[in-house]
Scaffold this active site. Structure first.
Site, PDB file in Angstrom:
ATOM      1  N   SER A 224     -23.650  -4.211 -37.373  1.00 57.07           N
ATOM      2  CA  SER A 224     -23.547  -3.203 -38.434  1.00 57.07           C
ATOM      3  C   SER A 224     -24.928  -2.844 -38.986  1.00 57.07           C
ATOM      4  O   SER A 224     -25.885  -3.616 -38.857  1.00 57.07           O
ATOM      5  CB  SER A 224     -22.654  -3.738 -39.552  1.00 57.07           C
ATOM      6  OG  SER A 224     -23.217  -4.927 -40.060  1.00 57.07           O
ATOM      7  N   CYS A 279     -18.473   1.418 -31.422  1.00 57.17           N
ATOM      8  CA  CYS A 279     -19.612   2.052 -32.098  1.00 57.17           C
ATOM      9  C   CYS A 279     -19.763   3.493 -31.644  1.00 57.17           C
ATOM     10  O   CYS A 279     -20.441   4.277 -32.295  1.00 57.17           O
ATOM     11  CB  CYS A 279     -20.880   1.284 -31.805  1.00 57.17           C
ATOM     12  SG  CYS A 279     -21.282   1.282 -30.068  1.00 57.17           S
ATOM     13  N   GLU A 377     -18.800   4.010 -42.574  1.00 61.21           N
ATOM     14  CA  GLU A 377     -18.248   3.702 -41.258  1.00 61.21           C
ATOM     15  C   GLU A 377     -16.968   2.886 -41.501  1.00 61.21           C
ATOM     16  O   GLU A 377     -17.038   1.729 -41.924  1.00 61.21           O
ATOM     17  CB  GLU A 377     -19.248   2.871 -40.436  1.00 61.21           C
ATOM     18  CG  GLU A 377     -18.741   2.582 -39.037  1.00 61.21           C
ATOM     19  CD  GLU A 377     -19.632   1.620 -38.242  1.00 61.21           C
ATOM     20  OE1 GLU A 377     -20.233   0.705 -38.819  1.00 61.21           O
ATOM     21  OE2 GLU A 377     -19.697   1.797 -37.001  1.00 61.21           O
TER      22      GLU A 377
END
Ligand code: NAD
Length: 492
Positions: A224, A279, A377
């Site tokens: 992350s 991702c 996100e």
């Protein structure tokens, strides 16, 4: 309850299980992961340094042979590896097999190491002087990886790092650690000497110890954005080279001329595959001009046919998310979306009543900068639709986003697609391809908050990252040619 062992110096090393590993489809704890003591971390690094002095001198042909054998073993065991992934990650078996296959690509690329490590030679750069360059391994590489691709991302790093003559200490995600142990065993079976590839489990404290240990020369990180930033800053402060790939918010721009059935299929695949925990998942659909309403209609028709279930059930389109906390976080984004004047077109949060960590597909209409559902996100099966007037507004939206991992455009206009690929500030671009993960002969990397450090991962940039250049200038003068000259040497 079994504890997942470390793999150090060619052997399984048991530790005391501290962190729970869940089967996300049932919610049950299926194993525990040990957290090494600071002394153990230090001992492993010292052992790795020792192993590195031998491995760096191994012949290129012996490394190639080992990587070829490893590639065959990965192919042979791909079903087993995928099953291990599904059990701890939750993704479907087919998806896990896809991940294994994309990981194998990197081993195949690394098998060409004699080509990738080839140096340069310039003859007669000055009278009687030649120059050649070589690339040497950096030494000991710490590979720190995320939960969402528990075999592919470690192979992104490991294949090229080993091929270049480095020793690797892999600190896999503590959420799905077991497959990395099998990778270590298959590498041993392929002939890799003991100590050259090690799996050291643990948590953020383990990572911090690796970042501060002077024996670690390079750090490859994927995870992350906040952690990537921390890894980059801490690793470089400690004198290491660092590549740290972070999170993402990937947009898929649909121009008015696009085939909306193709675009709807792509949005489903890229938005909800692997429960949105990729991702390179598409999380924002940018609907240009009048396409939003017909596109939403086509997407909802398809969403209503999706089957969400355990990853080992062949009828499941996607499985659970990784943990209960993560599921609840995703649910909160959907529950609070209306506070930001976002319309919840499909709300899959009702599946939370099942055992396991399930969230069904969610579709949000009207996401925009300044709303939580757009800015963060979410990393779940939640697709947001952003409505924009025209192409320029779409590009402006993409470019003002702080992330820059992947982006896609759907259109039948080649001129617009070409302009888009030049206009956007994003590392990986798909033209009618929603998840443009480059093949292993190119490198993978985002821009902005999706990558800290300049080096993209795997492919040619991987070999560059895991090696240091040496340039050797050579002259063999005859005694008669030698003289005293204190001027700065020139080639003229
Ligand atoms: P994460 O950042 O929580 O964890 C990644 C690794 O870092 C794990 O090994 C973990 O143990 C370690 N870690 C966690 N917190 C840490 C801390 N404070 N200090 C030091 N180490 C720490 O990521 P995750 O949840 O496992 O993975 C999902 C994230 O990874 C998403 O943001 C996703 O976008 C990103 N990701 C990015 C890429 C890419 O190529 N850019 C690829 C896959 C995943």
């Amino acid at each position: 309850m079994s504890t997942v062992p470390h793999f150090i110096n060619g052997e399984r090393v048991e530790g005391e299980g501290e962190l729970p590993v869940f089967n996300p489809a049932t919610g049950e704890v299926v194993a525990k992961v040990p957290v090494p003591s600071p002394a153990m971390v230090s001992d492993v690094v010292e052992m790795a340094i020792e192993a590195s002095t031998r491995w760096r001198s191994s012949t290129l042909s012996s490394r190639t042979n080992i990587l070829f054998a490893f590639r065959h073993l990965l192919v042979e065991h791909s079903d087993e590896l995928a099953r291990i992934i599904t059990r701890e990650h939750g993704k479907t078996h087919a998806d896990a097999k896809g991940e294994v296959a994309r990981g194998i690509e990197n081993v195949e690329y690394a098998c060409g190491l004699t080509e990738h490590l080839k140096g340069g030679f310039s003859s007669q750069v000055a009278d009687g002087v030649d120059v050649h360059s070589v690339r040497e391994p950096v030494g000991v590489v710490a590979a720190i990886t995320p939960f969402n691709f528990p075999i592919m991302v470690p192979l992104w790093m490991t294949a090229n790092a080993l091929a270049s003559g480095n020793v690797v200490i892999l600190k896999p995600s503590e959420r799905d650690p077991s497959v990395s142990l099998r990778v270590a065993e298959l590498l041993s079976e392929a002939g890799l000497p003991a100590g050259v590839f090690n799996v050291l489990h643990g948590n953020s404290a383990t990572v911090k110890l690796l970042l501060e240990h002077p024996g670690i020369d390079a750090v490859s990180f994927v995870g992350s954005t906040p952690v990537a930033r921390f890894i980059y800053e801490t690793g470089t402060r400690n004198g290491k080279r660092v590549q740290a790939l972070g999170g993402a918010k990937n947009h898929m721009v649909v121009l008015p001329d696009a085939d909306l059935d193709i675009a709807a299929d792509a949005a489903i695949n890229a938005g909800y595959g692997s429960a949105g925990e990729r991702c390179m998942a598409i999380s924002v659909l940018v609907a240009v001009g009048g396409v939003a309403d017909p596109l939403i209609e086509k997407i909802t028709e398809r969403l209503d046919r999706l089957n969400v279930g355990a990853g080992d059930d062949p009828s499941s389109d996607f499985g659970p998310v990784i943990t209960r906390e993560h599921r609840d976080r995703i649910i909160d984004y959907v529950a609070t979306a209306t506070d930001d004047d976002i319309t919840v077109v499909r709300d899959g949060t009702g599946l939370a009543e099942r055992p396991g960590f399930f969230v069904g597909p969610c579709l949000l209409d009207g996401v925009r900068p300044g709303t939580r559902a757009y800015d963060d996100e979410i990393f779940g099966p939640v697709l947001g639709v952003a409505r924009v007037r025209d192409y320029a507004e779409a590009v402006g939206l993409v470019n003002s986003n702080p992330y820059g991992n992947g982006v896609a455009i759907f259109t039948r206009d080649g001129h617009a697609a070409r302009a888009f690929s030049r206009d956007v500030h994003v590392g990986m671009i798909g033209v009618n391809v929603p998840i443009p993960v480059p093949i292993a002969t190119y490198s993978f990397g985002g821009w902005k908050n999706s990558l800290f450090g300049h080096s993209h991962i795997y492919g040619p940039e991987g070999f560059a990252f895991y090696t240091r250049a040496k340039v050797i200038t050579t002259r063999w003068p005859q005694p008669s040619e030698s003289q005293i000259d204190l001027g700065f040497p020139t080639t003229r």
